[in-house]
Design an enzyme around this catalytic site. Structure first.
Site, PDB file in Angstrom:
ATOM      1  N   CYS A  93     -23.801  22.291  15.165  1.00 60.00           N
ATOM      2  CA  CYS A  93     -24.397  22.771  16.127  1.00 60.00           C
ATOM      3  C   CYS A  93     -24.784  21.723  17.088  1.00 60.00           C
ATOM      4  CB  CYS A  93     -25.736  23.138  15.203  1.00 60.00           C
ATOM      5  SG  CYS A  93     -27.452  23.949  16.572  1.00 60.00           S
ATOM      6  N   GLU A 120     -21.790  28.710  19.322  1.00 61.93           N
ATOM      7  CA  GLU A 120     -20.114  28.175  18.179  1.00 61.93           C
ATOM      8  C   GLU A 120     -19.177  29.264  18.155  1.00 61.93           C
ATOM      9  OE1 GLU A 120     -19.492  25.730  16.868  1.00 61.93           O
ATOM     10  OE2 GLU A 120     -20.927  25.449  15.697  1.00 61.93           O
TER      11      GLU A 120
END
Length: 254
Positions: A2, A111
């Site tokens: 992340c 992402e």
């Protein structure tokens, strides 16, 4: 992993979601990046451990974890994520996992799907957020680093785990999601040892998140407007090589 996320909720919404003692007002942020300040909730001795009373404090910390034993930040790598599989073993995170577990409120995260080297497809960014909207809490670790001159710096990291089936089509890692009913146990470091919260560090349900393809505007930290979350149409990959006997086929993104 992340490496980018957003928090566009109001301070009142975050306060209600996390049941923190108090929280300062803050503007919506759509492209939060490593080394920037992030909001964390930690357990506080002002309430009964494990209760639903407001026994949590909100902290602003640097996104980039620094263990207390580090002598110089310049000589230590930037730790923005901790792997759930090894967080209890790594010297960098072991003490924080035992004493300073935290929650990171987010509206969603970003992402990138990377393609093999040599592919004509460029990386595709996604805005990944709860399908039902609202806030979600990522598992975090908090540490206060003290310099030789006595100054202190609050720091933090987000814990990641193997991606669930849905997210694995984009990336092989994802943040650990802590459900609201598990907030008390996760934050109660006095009564719950790391082994007693290990069951929380697992992938969330496949249908929890929605992944929205977005433009590469998010790639630049300086782009901080909500437009970076706008959906875009993505080109399908080139057809896979085939012959007449095998028939023709089209590679599918998912």
């Amino acid at each position: 992993m992340c490496g980018r996320f957003a928090l566009d909720a109001t301070a009142e919404q975050v306060l209600e979601f996390l049941s923190v003692i108090r929280i300062e007002d803050f503007p919506p942020r759509f492209n939060i990046a490593p080394t920037q300040p992030i909001l964390m909730a930690v357990g506080s001795p002002r309430g009964e451990p494990g209760s639903n009373l407001p026994n949590r404090e909100a902290l602003l910390v640097r996104w980039g974890f620094l263990p207390g034993w580090v002598k110089s930040p310049d000589d230590f790598p930037l730790l923005i994520n901790a792997r759930a599989e090894t967080v209890n073993e790594k010297a960098s995170f072991r003490a924080a996992m035992r004493h300073r577990r935290a929650l990171v409120p987010v509206s969603g995260f970003y992402e990138w799907r990377r393609y093999p080297k040599g592919s004509k497809q460029k990386s595709q960014a996604y805005w990944i957020h709860p399908k039902n909207g609202g806030l979600v809490a990522f598992a975090g670790l908090q540490e206060t680093w003290a310099s030789a001159d006595g100054s202190e710096l609050d720091t933090g990291a987000i814990i990641t785990c193997a991606a669930n089936t849905a997210i694995s089509k984009i990336h092989d890692r994802m943040p650990v999601v802590i459900k609201p009913e598990d907030f008390p146990r996760w934050l109660d470091c006095m009564n719950y040892e790391p082994r007693q919260v290990a069951d929380l560090m697992v992938p969330t349900d496949d249908d929890f998140f929605e992944a929205v393809p977005i433009s590469d505007l998010v790639n630049k930290v300086s782009n901080t407007s909500p437009e970076i979350q706008n959906r875009v149409e993505i080109a399908q990959p080139d057809p896979a090589p085939s012959d007449k006997s095998a028939g023709s086929g089209q590679m599918s993104l998912f």
